[in-house]
Design an enzyme around this catalytic site. Structure first.
Site, mmCIF file in Angstrom:
data_model
loop_
_atom_site.group_PDB
_atom_site.id
_atom_site.type_symbol
_atom_site.label_atom_id
_atom_site.label_comp_id
_atom_site.label_asym_id
_atom_site.label_seq_id
_atom_site.Cartn_x
_atom_site.Cartn_y
_atom_site.Cartn_z
ATOM 1 N N ASN A 163 38.958 48.898 31.863
ATOM 2 C CA ASN A 163 39.106 50.201 31.117
ATOM 3 C C ASN A 163 40.341 50.606 30.449
ATOM 4 O OD1 ASN A 163 40.239 50.503 33.825
ATOM 5 N ND2 ASN A 163 39.944 52.403 34.032
ATOM 6 N N GLU A 261 44.650 48.181 43.424
ATOM 7 C CA GLU A 261 44.697 49.601 43.103
ATOM 8 C C GLU A 261 43.116 49.887 42.726
ATOM 9 O OE1 GLU A 261 46.862 51.981 42.968
ATOM 10 O OE2 GLU A 261 48.595 50.525 43.407
ATOM 11 N N CYS A 295 40.402 55.691 36.232
ATOM 12 C CA CYS A 295 40.417 55.546 37.577
ATOM 13 C C CYS A 295 40.861 56.875 38.088
ATOM 14 C CB CYS A 295 41.447 54.431 38.203
ATOM 15 S SG CYS A 295 42.794 54.441 37.660
#
Ligand code: NAP
Length: 498
Positions: A163, A261, A295
């Site tokens: 992403n 993460e 995110c």
């Protein structure tokens, strides 16, 4: 909602190899995989090495063999290479940004913006490499020289999602190299071209052979052998909670240093005294830019009941007005989602929520007209009156889907915001300084915004989440040194005078 037709496919399709020990080379098996534009599957972007365990072994060997020399290269020399790579990438930012858009599907403005951010990250860590490292301490013995130094880990693996296909690799690889580690880089299989472009810039900038090694290929064939290789001392991973959970076990078993993460379910709280226009525009951008595939995207708008009807009505209008289409067209605001699987998963979740009686106020369906049937377009989606304990209120959908949750005041808003397993980012919209400070104290999130969207993040400050969103470490800013180095404590005493 406009529907710009995807552009005609390009014809210059290239085959890209791995970069191992300073050479671009095909996978040992010779196998390749295709990469296609999510806005138009007829647009073949390239063929990439479908690597396997033998390629991973070669890459880790190259990284291990050069680790000592790189660690002994001065930090100033390492910094100069990063500065040069930044200049090379900056000169190519428009082309690389365009490729990023073709490969990932975010708009051209976002694609070029992300590439420029990667440039900024390379420059930041070139500067950071030259900062003081370690500390001088007083000793119980006044003649003892007592200090710490930060040393590199050795060989590290960087495993990245699709992403942010150039910024996330940059914010792992730049500090890893700056602080003297050698790297094996496994990018997401959906976005290998950005990985090639970042590696090219670093290689052309003069990185010695073996210091950075790129291996493309699947999670099973490349990612798994990489994280299990005992020569890989550190693993920096960004991606899903499911994969992150599996890596915890692997890293713990063999004692590797691990940085995770992971996902988010990020709230934007809108209080009754908020500036309505400011809150609306930040909530829409936070939820829908990059097609909601950040995110840090806003997926819950937690709104004071006194404002919720007015807010939701205007939010619905703004979301319905978003222009969804070919992300290479200048007037497009929202591109496709990343893949057919993602489009089907997201619309499936929407169907389940609708069946359960959650009011669907906008979108929720695939878009197929005006050429969009050749891509993975999902209409920006809004649900009203979401139960915060429902699946829609709890799970990351990773797409253009936002739910409004009504609450009575700040205390309930914070309680609802915190009642999820994630804790990545959060926003509050208010004019009340006292409420802003109470929110900053009470919210469980690693990145907190007041009167701006959940998705903003700058490279000079720590980035990462609380609870299930990370592994309690932070990336970027000065925090990056923590993960990519280890401490040596040094006592120096002089022999007695003879
Ligand atoms: P993913 O499926 O977990 O994949 C991430 C990377 O891990 C890819 O390179 C993938 O390879 C690789 N991988 C998958 N399984 C592996 C395994 N068993 N061993 C080693 N490597 C493995 O995640 P994604 O779908 O790409 O990314 C979306 C997720 O990332 C979302 O949850 C999002 O919230 C999260 N994310 C978090 C942050 C943050 O900073 N907190 C930032 C961005 C995204 P393949 O591509 O070959 O499958």
């Amino acid at each position: 909602m406009s529907a710009a037709a995807p552009a005609a496919p390009a014809t210059d399709v290239q085959t890209h190899g791995n970069y191992i020990a300073g050479e671009w080379r095909p996978a040992k098996s010779g196998a390749t995989f295709e990469n296609r534009n999510p806005a138009n599957v007829d647009d073949l972007i390239g063929h990439f090495a479908a690597s396997g365990q033998e390629d991973v072994e070669a890459a880790v060997t190259a990284a291990a063999e050069t680790a000592e020399a790189w660690r002994n290269t001065s930090a100033i020399a390492r910094a100069n290479i990063l500065f040069k790579a930044a200049d090379l990438l900056a000169a190519r930012a428009n082309d690389v940004g365009r490729e990023l858009t073709r490969e990932e599907g975010k708009t051209l403005k976002e694609g070029v913006g992300e590439t420029t951010r990667a440039v900024q990250i390379l420059r930041y860590f070139a500067g950071e490499a030259q900062q003081p490292s370690g500390e001088h301490y007083p000793s119980i013995n006044p003649l003892t020289l007592l200090y710490t130094v930060r040393e590199p880990l050795g060989v590290v693996a960087t495993i990245t999602p699709w992403n942010f296909p150039i910024a996330i690799p940059a914010w792992k690889i730049a500090p890893a190299l700056a602080f003297g580690n050698t790297v094996v880089f496994k990018p997401a299989s959906l976005t290998p071209l950005c990985a090639v472009r970042l590696t090219e810039a670093l290689a052309e900038a003069g990185l010695p052979a073996g210091v950075l090694n790129l291996v493309t290929g699947s999670a099973g064939a490349v990612g798994d052998p990489l994280v299990r290789d005992h020569r890989v001392v550190g693993i920096s991973f960004t991606g899903s909670n499911a994969v992150g959970g599996a890596l915890r076990t692997i890293a713990a078993e063999r004692g590797a240093k691990l940085q995770l993460e992971l996902g988010g379910k990020n709230p934007a709280i809108v209080l009754a005294d908020a500036d309505l226009d400011q809150a609306l525009s930040h909530v829409v951008n936070g939820a829908m830019m990059s097609t909601g595939q950040k995110c840090t995207a806003t997926s819950r708008a937690i709104v004071d009941r006194r404002l919720v009807d007015q807010f939701t009505e205007q939010l619905t209008d703004r979301i319905k007005a978003l222009r969804v289409g070919d992300p290479l067209q200048a007037d497009t605001q929202i591109g496709p989602v990343i893949s057919e699987d993602a489009a089907e998963r997201i619309t499936g979740e929407v169907a389940d929520a609708t069946k359960a009686g959650v009011p669907l106020l906008a979108g929720g369906h695939r878009l197929g007209d005006n050429g969009r049937g050749r891509g993975y377009f999902v209409a920006p989606t809004l649900f009203g009156n979401v139960d915060p304990t429902s699946r829609l209120g709890q799970e990351e959908l990773f797409g253009p889907v936002l739910g409004v949750i009504p609450v009575d005041g700040l205390d309930e808003a914070i309680a609802v915001a915190n009642a999820v397993r994630f804790g990545l980012s959060a926003s509050l919209f208010t004019r009340d300084l006292g409420k802003a400070l109470a929110f900053v104290r009470g919210i469980q999130a690693g990145i907190v915004h007041v009167n701006s969207e959940t998705a903003g993040a700058e490279p000079q400050v720590p980035f990462g989440g609380m609870k299930g969103s990370s592994s309690y470490s932070r990336e970027q800013g000065k925090a990056a040194r923590e993960f990519f180095t280890q401490t040596k404590t040094v006592y120096i005493d002089v022999p007695p005078a003879s």
